[in-house]
Design an enzyme around this catalytic site. Structure first.
Site, PDB file in Angstrom:
ATOM      1  N   TRP A 114       1.069  -1.638  -0.080  1.00  0.00           N
ATOM      2  CA  TRP A 114      -0.284  -0.145   0.718  1.00  0.00           C
ATOM      3  C   TRP A 114       1.021   0.794   0.016  1.00  0.00           C
ATOM      4  O   TRP A 114       0.947   2.538  -0.322  1.00  0.00           O
ATOM      5  CB  TRP A 114      -1.037  -0.126   1.136  1.00  0.00           C
ATOM      6  CG  TRP A 114       0.019   0.225   2.342  1.00  0.00           C
ATOM      7  CD1 TRP A 114       0.118  -0.869   3.357  1.00  0.00           C
ATOM      8  CD2 TRP A 114      -0.425   2.145   3.362  1.00  0.00           C
ATOM      9  NE1 TRP A 114       0.912  -0.365   4.765  1.00  0.00           N
ATOM     10  CE2 TRP A 114       0.558   1.421   4.561  1.00  0.00           C
ATOM     11  CE3 TRP A 114      -0.467   2.708   3.335  1.00  0.00           C
ATOM     12  CZ2 TRP A 114       0.964   1.962   5.513  1.00  0.00           C
ATOM     13  CZ3 TRP A 114      -0.526   3.526   3.678  1.00  0.00           C
ATOM     14  CH2 TRP A 114      -0.017   3.047   5.350  1.00  0.00           C
ATOM     15  N   GLU A 135      -4.895   6.402  -3.860  1.00  0.00           N
ATOM     16  CA  GLU A 135      -4.880   7.916  -3.044  1.00  0.00           C
ATOM     17  C   GLU A 135      -4.125   8.881  -3.671  1.00  0.00           C
ATOM     18  O   GLU A 135      -3.820   9.912  -3.156  1.00  0.00           O
ATOM     19  CB  GLU A 135      -4.203   7.234  -1.986  1.00  0.00           C
ATOM     20  CG  GLU A 135      -5.369   6.523  -0.829  1.00  0.00           C
ATOM     21  CD  GLU A 135      -4.517   5.565   0.519  1.00  0.00           C
ATOM     22  OE1 GLU A 135      -4.578   6.951   1.437  1.00  0.00           O
ATOM     23  OE2 GLU A 135      -4.287   4.830   0.779  1.00  0.00           O
ATOM     24  N   ASP A 144      -4.661   9.807   6.508  1.00  0.00           N
ATOM     25  CA  ASP A 144      -4.143   8.924   6.610  1.00  0.00           C
ATOM     26  C   ASP A 144      -5.435   8.553   6.888  1.00  0.00           C
ATOM     27  O   ASP A 144      -6.550   8.962   7.288  1.00  0.00           O
ATOM     28  CB  ASP A 144      -3.930   8.684   8.306  1.00  0.00           C
ATOM     29  CG  ASP A 144      -3.188   7.817   8.861  1.00  0.00           C
ATOM     30  OD1 ASP A 144      -2.605   7.034   9.692  1.00  0.00           O
ATOM     31  OD2 ASP A 144      -4.692   6.726   9.509  1.00  0.00           O
ATOM     32  N   TYR A 161       7.776   3.289  17.191  1.00  0.00           N
ATOM     33  CA  TYR A 161       8.045   2.689  17.525  1.00  0.00           C
ATOM     34  C   TYR A 161       7.768   2.079  18.494  1.00  0.00           C
ATOM     35  O   TYR A 161       7.231   1.705  19.618  1.00  0.00           O
ATOM     36  CB  TYR A 161       9.794   3.292  18.242  1.00  0.00           C
ATOM     37  CG  TYR A 161      10.875   2.285  18.004  1.00  0.00           C
ATOM     38  CD1 TYR A 161      11.410   2.138  16.720  1.00  0.00           C
ATOM     39  CD2 TYR A 161      11.021   1.413  18.435  1.00  0.00           C
ATOM     40  CE1 TYR A 161      12.487   0.626  16.636  1.00  0.00           C
ATOM     41  CE2 TYR A 161      12.179   0.129  18.869  1.00  0.00           C
ATOM     42  CZ  TYR A 161      12.408  -0.313  17.486  1.00  0.00           C
ATOM     43  OH  TYR A 161      13.815  -1.092  17.076  1.00  0.00           O
ATOM     44  N   SER A 198       3.705  -0.645  12.619  1.00  0.00           N
ATOM     45  CA  SER A 198       3.301  -1.803  11.834  1.00  0.00           C
ATOM     46  C   SER A 198       3.831  -2.001  10.637  1.00  0.00           C
ATOM     47  O   SER A 198       3.951  -3.260   9.600  1.00  0.00           O
ATOM     48  CB  SER A 198       1.354  -1.186  11.555  1.00  0.00           C
ATOM     49  OG  SER A 198       1.218  -0.976  12.854  1.00  0.00           O
ATOM     50  N   TYR A 199       4.436  -0.811  10.087  1.00  0.00           N
ATOM     51  CA  TYR A 199       4.772  -0.944   8.234  1.00  0.00           C
ATOM     52  C   TYR A 199       6.453  -0.440   8.406  1.00  0.00           C
ATOM     53  O   TYR A 199       6.353   0.732   8.902  1.00  0.00           O
ATOM     54  CB  TYR A 199       3.999   0.348   7.572  1.00  0.00           C
ATOM     55  CG  TYR A 199       2.421  -0.897   7.451  1.00  0.00           C
ATOM     56  CD1 TYR A 199       1.895  -1.663   6.689  1.00  0.00           C
ATOM     57  CD2 TYR A 199       1.673   0.075   8.373  1.00  0.00           C
ATOM     58  CE1 TYR A 199       0.947  -2.145   6.504  1.00  0.00           C
ATOM     59  CE2 TYR A 199       0.225  -0.759   8.408  1.00  0.00           C
ATOM     60  CZ  TYR A 199      -0.133  -1.844   7.572  1.00  0.00           C
ATOM     61  OH  TYR A 199      -1.583  -1.810   7.827  1.00  0.00           O
ATOM     62  N   TYR A 200       7.094  -0.905   7.936  1.00  0.00           N
ATOM     63  CA  TYR A 200       8.595  -0.400   8.082  1.00  0.00           C
ATOM     64  C   TYR A 200       9.296  -0.001   6.855  1.00  0.00           C
ATOM     65  O   TYR A 200       9.925  -0.521   6.781  1.00  0.00           O
ATOM     66  CB  TYR A 200       9.719  -1.737   8.202  1.00  0.00           C
ATOM     67  CG  TYR A 200       9.516  -2.312   9.574  1.00  0.00           C
ATOM     68  CD1 TYR A 200      10.045  -2.068  11.093  1.00  0.00           C
ATOM     69  CD2 TYR A 200       8.694  -3.486   9.902  1.00  0.00           C
ATOM     70  CE1 TYR A 200      10.171  -2.412  12.603  1.00  0.00           C
ATOM     71  CE2 TYR A 200       8.116  -3.818  11.856  1.00  0.00           C
ATOM     72  CZ  TYR A 200       8.544  -3.014  12.628  1.00  0.00           C
ATOM     73  OH  TYR A 200       8.529  -3.295  13.747  1.00  0.00           O
ATOM     74  N   HIS A 260       8.139   6.338   7.718  1.00  0.00           N
ATOM     75  CA  HIS A 260       6.704   7.751   7.901  1.00  0.00           C
ATOM     76  C   HIS A 260       6.163   8.410   9.644  1.00  0.00           C
ATOM     77  O   HIS A 260       6.755   7.674   9.603  1.00  0.00           O
ATOM     78  CB  HIS A 260       5.632   6.530   7.292  1.00  0.00           C
ATOM     79  CG  HIS A 260       5.355   5.770   8.718  1.00  0.00           C
ATOM     80  ND1 HIS A 260       5.648   4.115   8.463  1.00  0.00           N
ATOM     81  CD2 HIS A 260       4.301   5.976   9.021  1.00  0.00           C
ATOM     82  CE1 HIS A 260       5.525   3.749   8.861  1.00  0.00           C
ATOM     83  NE2 HIS A 260       4.206   4.516   9.654  1.00  0.00           N
TER      84      HIS A 260
HETATM   85  O1  G7M Z   1       1.714   1.944  13.259  1.00  0.00           O
HETATM   86  P1  G7M Z   1       3.093   3.017  11.834  1.00  0.00           P
HETATM   87  O2  G7M Z   1       3.625   3.483  12.542  1.00  0.00           O
HETATM   88  O3  G7M Z   1       3.443   1.504  10.956  1.00  0.00           O
HETATM   89  O4  G7M Z   1       1.115   3.570  11.202  1.00  0.00           O
HETATM   90  C1  G7M Z   1       1.052   3.523   9.852  1.00  0.00           C
HETATM   91  C2  G7M Z   1      -0.306   3.835   9.354  1.00  0.00           C
HETATM   92  O5  G7M Z   1      -0.446   4.072   8.261  1.00  0.00           O
HETATM   93  C3  G7M Z   1      -0.990   3.770  10.586  1.00  0.00           C
HETATM   94  O6  G7M Z   1      -1.799   4.978  11.192  1.00  0.00           O
HETATM   95  C4  G7M Z   1      -2.438   3.749   9.471  1.00  0.00           C
HETATM   96  O7  G7M Z   1      -3.969   4.366  10.065  1.00  0.00           O
HETATM   97  C5  G7M Z   1      -2.516   4.437   7.798  1.00  0.00           C
HETATM   98  N1  G7M Z   1      -2.922   3.237   7.217  1.00  0.00           N
HETATM   99  C6  G7M Z   1      -2.205   2.257   6.433  1.00  0.00           C
HETATM  100  N2  G7M Z   1      -2.973   1.914   5.486  1.00  0.00           N
HETATM  101  C7  G7M Z   1      -2.531  -0.020   4.983  1.00  0.00           C
HETATM  102  C8  G7M Z   1      -3.097   2.548   5.432  1.00  0.00           C
HETATM  103  C9  G7M Z   1      -3.404   3.151   3.230  1.00  0.00           C
HETATM  104  O8  G7M Z   1      -3.541   2.168   2.786  1.00  0.00           O
HETATM  105  N3  G7M Z   1      -4.058   4.176   3.474  1.00  0.00           N
HETATM  106  C10 G7M Z   1      -3.819   5.151   3.936  1.00  0.00           C
HETATM  107  N4  G7M Z   1      -4.023   7.082   3.353  1.00  0.00           N
HETATM  108  N5  G7M Z   1      -3.175   4.920   5.347  1.00  0.00           N
HETATM  109  C11 G7M Z   1      -2.715   3.681   6.585  1.00  0.00           C
END
Ligand code: G7M
Length: 325
Positions: free
Chosen positions: A162, A172, A192, A256, A259-261, A264
């Protein structure tokens, strides 16, 4: 058809037939008004009465793939609250005491909407991520990072497709609030998926770095400063320009563990109290910059605490390493 992506559905977007899987290039707002009929709930994964969110696992008719649906009540819209009251039905008075009374009330359907986020097809990891689980605190030294966390991240196959879809403008693209296309220090700023994009007091944007080789806070050093300063400065300006919200109303932080490495930064309204904004999860971008300015290797040397949940791979790796005795 391209690989299915994690996505969100607003406006009760159709979930039937091939439209369930958004393809690359599909605009974020498809504006359909179909239903979720054909979805059957197999399990309630989590219920959060405080934030008024319920997370469901289920299936669509004719498909063996699992889906996760997150239903979330929306905040009241200040501009139409007057109209809301004129259409609301008082079904029952539930309390009357002197000048105080409470009622059960039912709004007109136009005001009764809630936001639905869908993950489909959902993997077991998504189902775990959205399930209620026991939480543990890990105190991660740099040694533990190298011996347990890093191998666990590298072994994980949790998709960040994504993120790449956003960076490549496949999804998006119509939501981008600001873009700096510099490959090293540039980023994309966009809402987000947790934000309804209506209520400014719950403003929630993410800045996604163009650089692909930074997984988390642990990868930051003096060479990251231009990127971090750029995100902080231009992110704040873009939010002021677009939404009129000054920097003094913003909480700007990094998770930290994330969820996604892929690196951001979260930009949220200071009034919002989203999950992950507490001390065991959020690191202010201002503090991160300051820490690195004092010691460029700070995040390579620091011990950092964070939480893991019972079924996280990271929890399992720490348990295997004998951490939870
Ligand atoms: O926990 P972490 O720092 O990895 O946060 C990832 C953020 O990405 C979260 O606040 C999610 O709500 C946001 N997010 C996750 N996905 C799958 C998407 C998406 O597909 N689009 C957008 N705009 N935000 C996302």
């Amino acid at each position: 058809m391209s690989a299915p992506i994690d996505t969100m559905c607003e406006n009760n977007e159709t979930l039937t037939g091939k439209k369930r899987r958004l393809e690359s290039g599909v605009p974020s707002d498809t504006g359909t008004d179909e239903t979720f009929s054909g979805f059957s709930v197999d399990k309630i994964l989590r219920e959060d009465t405080r934030h008024k969110v319920i997370t469901l696992q289920g299936k669509f008719e004719g498909s063996e793939d699992k889906a996760v649906l997150l239903l979330e009540k929306r905040p009241f819209d200040r501009d139409s609250v007057n109209k809301l009251l004129s259409t609301v039905t008082r079904t029952k008075q539930t309390l009357k005491n002197d000048i105080y009374s409470t009622f059960d009330t039912v709004p007109d359907p136009a005001f009764a909407g809630f936001k639905t986020t869908m993950i489909y097809p959902a993997t077991e990891k998504h189902i775990m991520k959205y399930s209620d689980q026991e939480v543990w605190v890990v105190r991660e030294t740099p040694e533990l990072y190298n011996s347990v966390t890093l191998p666990s991240i590298e072994a994980s196959n949790f998709s960040i497709q994504w993120v790449y879809n956003i960076l490549e403008k496949k999804t998006e693209a119509d939501r981008i609030v600001f873009e700096d296309s510099d490959p090293e220090n540039g980023f994309l700023l966009l809402p987000d998926m947790k934000w309804d994009r209506k209520d400014l007091d719950s403003l929630y944007l993410v800045a996604i770095a163009n650089r692909r080789r930074m997984k988390s806070l642990r990868d930051l050093d003096e060479s990251s400063l231009p990127l971090l300063r750029n995100i902080l400065k231009k992110g704040k300006l873009a939010i002021k320009d677009k939404y009129g919200i000054p920097e003094s109303k913003l909480r700007i932080y990094v998770h930290y563990q994330p969820s996604y490495y892929h690196f951001h930064v979260h930009f949220t309204h200071v009034k919002l109290d989203p999950p992950g904004s507490g001390v065991l999860h959020a690191h202010l971008l201002d503090d991160i910059i300051d820490n690195i300015e004092h010691d460029g290797q700070c995040y390579k040397k620091k011990t950092m605490c964070f939480t893991v949940r019972e079924n996280d791979d990271l929890k399992k790796h720490y348990a295997e390493a004998g951490y939870f005795k």
